[in-house]
Design a protein around this motif. Structure first.
Motif, PDB file in Angstrom:
ATOM      1  N   GLN A 292      -2.864   6.619  12.177  1.00 24.58           N
ATOM      2  CA  GLN A 292      -1.633   6.903  11.441  1.00 24.58           C
ATOM      3  C   GLN A 292      -1.841   6.758   9.931  1.00 24.58           C
ATOM      4  N   ILE A 293      -2.612   5.747   9.564  1.00 28.68           N
ATOM      5  CA  ILE A 293      -2.908   5.564   8.136  1.00 28.68           C
ATOM      6  C   ILE A 293      -3.644   6.780   7.597  1.00 28.68           C
ATOM      7  N   PHE A 294      -4.669   7.238   8.336  1.00 27.25           N
ATOM      8  CA  PHE A 294      -5.453   8.389   7.898  1.00 27.25           C
ATOM      9  C   PHE A 294      -4.582   9.637   7.769  1.00 27.25           C
TER      10      PHE A 294
ATOM     11  N   HIS B 263       0.825  -1.206   0.000  1.00 27.68           N
ATOM     12  CA  HIS B 263       0.000   0.000   0.000  1.00 27.68           C
ATOM     13  C   HIS B 263       0.863   1.262   0.000  1.00 27.68           C
ATOM     14  N   PRO B 264       0.376   2.338  -0.603  1.00 25.70           N
ATOM     15  CA  PRO B 264       1.162   3.572  -0.623  1.00 25.70           C
ATOM     16  C   PRO B 264       1.175   4.316   0.701  1.00 25.70           C
ATOM     17  N   PHE B 265       0.134   4.125   1.531  1.00 26.93           N
ATOM     18  CA  PHE B 265       0.030   4.877   2.787  1.00 26.93           C
ATOM     19  C   PHE B 265      -0.175   3.891   3.934  1.00 26.93           C
ATOM     20  N   LYS B 266       0.869   3.709   4.724  1.00 32.13           N
ATOM     21  CA  LYS B 266       0.836   2.721   5.792  1.00 32.13           C
ATOM     22  C   LYS B 266       0.763   3.398   7.146  1.00 32.13           C
ATOM     23  N   GLY B 267       0.697   2.576   8.186  1.00 30.88           N
ATOM     24  CA  GLY B 267       0.640   3.082   9.547  1.00 30.88           C
ATOM     25  C   GLY B 267       0.393   1.947  10.515  1.00 30.88           C
TER      26      GLY B 267
END
Length: 511
Positions: free
Chosen positions: A274-276, A265-269
């Motif tokens: 954190q993802i948001f 995924h391009p946006f992790k957390g």
């Protein structure tokens, strides 16, 4: 909860991708039905689950289907495989929602059914019917045996660019159709795309419209939505901020493309929060070694889909015209003149025949419609999932048929069942199928029993009204009586199976 086939081992699959991703996937299950949905905005224009008339004996799910194994489970119900009792070859997916667990949000279920009735595209799951037994609402849909796009990514680690482009084109075709008819999916992710079967060239289909919403003036809704729904890794930044339009789906499509090409995924957390936060920042990283093997056109499309400002983001229509697709070599396809001939000569004898053909096309096998489906794609030049009069004219011209405008308008009027100014996918199939196959008695009996819901051995006006409204047709009881009168020559207000067969017996056309 997935709409059609949600595998029960999905959490372990997610763990293979990234351990932190497993945690966020569990959040979605808990929030897949939003309890703060504004009813004033999002509960209008929905059908009743109950039969449209008390005169029809209530049919139970088990009267029509043999219930097979569970193929998915969520917080509010289960998805099971089903087999039609009149046709053992017809396998379906049955989504059963416990209404008592969702009683404060029953309007969401009604809206889901309303949306399923309104969409009609080769790359969207096919809706058959519903049953309401008091405790459960059962939604019967097409069964897709090829598994999820998510599973395909997991199996291969990532998808090669040529195949990813093929999948992306199908995804965008479906999304473009949804947006054209005023539906925003709001939960697009690889788990919500299924392959119709295991063949290498199987169609990819969108499922799970539980979080979808209608938008636009035709539904008396604004183009902006506010409800916070979706899946953390795929949700658009404007959804997180609380005011958004249908382009939120295009962000999700971009993230799906990113995951297909890279396997992550391009946006992790570590947490959904954190993802948001990373999604809202929208900083797209294309510096890892995997990007060295990905073409510049693919990167360019990603940058135009995964952009935080929705005003700068491509719509589905423009994304389909991106040079990543146009640069790819495509085989030249010639339109079958027999299909065009069928369109030209289609002239239903009655509204009842139209309705019956609309039912029959739902139950035809893939082998019976495969070339017709490809012809629909070829004629649909603007890729909106509907055919306009100019596209029909161009298809006729390609086959050497040039007609006066008066004849062209007459042909189009015969094809356009609802008088909407466009020919839907099922209308196209209905117009072409009757001239291409011999409708055997078994197929006719299946269609007849769809109407004859109370097993009386004949079709009544109440039956026709019930079926047409379940198909999403807006008809009055007076209109239904007139439809019956067209074929009820003995004035009994009943259509027997013999009448029904005769109604559909002379559809074959010699071109």
């Amino acid at each position: 909860m997935g709409c059609c086939i949600t595998t029960t081992h999905k959490s372990s699959q997610l763990a293979k991708l990234n351990q932190s991703e497993k945690d966020s996937s569990e959040v979605v299950v808990k929030t897949s039905v939003n309890t703060s949905m504004p009813k004033s905005q999002e509960s209008k224009d929905v059908p009743s689950f109950q039969s449209s008339t008390n005169k029809i004996k209530k049919r139970e799910l088990t009267d029509v289907y043999n219930i097979k194994k569970c193929i998915g489970q969520g917080s509010f119900g289960i998805v099971r495989k089903g087999q039609h009792k009149n046709d053992p070859n017809l396998i379906v997916a049955i989504k059963s929602i416990d209404k008592f667990k969702i009683k404060s949000n029953l309007h969401l279920l009604k809206r889901e059914v309303s949306i399923l009735q309104s969409i009609d595209h080769p790359n969207i799951i096919k809706f058959y019917e519903t049953f309401d037994d008091g405790k459960y609402l059962h939604i019967v849909m097409e069964f897709c045996s090829g598994g999820e796009l998510f599973e395909k990514i997991m199996e291969k680690g990532k998808i090669n660019e040529k195949k990813a482009a093929c999948y992306m084109e199908k995804i965008l075709l479906a999304v473009n159709h949804l947006h054209q008819v005023g539906v925003c999916h709001r939960d697009l992710k690889p788990e919500n795309f299924l392959f119709e079967n295991d063949s290498p060239n199987a169609e990819l289909k969108i499922i799970d419209f539980g979080l979808s919403n209608k938008f636009g003036d035709k539904f008396k809704h604004t183009t902006k939505m506010e409800t916070f729904v979706g899946t953390p890794y795929y949700v658009a930044p404007e959804v997180i901020k609380g005011e958004y339009g249908p382009k939120c789906d295009l962000w999700s499509v971009g993230v799906i493309m990113y995951v297909m090409l890279t396997g992550h995924h391009p946006f992790k957390g570590e947490t959904p929060t954190q993802i948001f936060q990373n999604v809202v920042r929208g900083e797209l990283n294309m510096e890892s070694p995997v990007w060295e093997t990905i073409s510049e056109p693919a990167k360019d499309l990603l940058r135009k889909l995964i952009v935080t400002d929705p005003n700068q983001r491509l719509c589905a229509d423009d994304a389909l015209r991106h040079h990543w697709f146009s640069d790819a070599p495509k085989a030249k396809i010639e339109l079958d003149p027999n299909i065009i001939c069928a369109l030209r000569h289609y002239k239903p004898k009655s509204q009842m025949q139209r309705a019956a053909l609309g039912i029959i096309v739902k139950y035809l096998s893939l082998d019976q419609i495969k070339d017709l489906r490809q012809a629909f794609y070829d004629i649909d030049l603007d890729q909106k999932g509907e055919l306009n009069i100019d596209e029909i004219e161009q298809a006729l011209n390609k086959c050497g048929i040039e007609l006066p405008k008066t004849q062209l308008f007459e042909i189009f009027k015969n094809l356009d069942y609802n008088g909407t100014g466009s020919v839907k996918y099922s209308e196209f199939l209905a117009a072409t199928i009757s001239s291409r196959i011999q409708l055997d008695e078994h197929t006719l009996w299946m269609a007849f029993k769809v109407f004859d819901k109370d097993d009386q051995g004949f079709i009544t006006p109440a039956n026709v009204y019930d079926v047409l409204t379940n198909m999403g047709k807006n008809v009055s009881r007076i209109q239904v009586k007139n439809i019956i009168k067209e074929v009820d020559l003995d004035h009994t207000e009943k259509i027997t199976f013999e009448d029904f067969k005769k109604l559909l017996s002379d559809g074959k056309i010699n071109c």
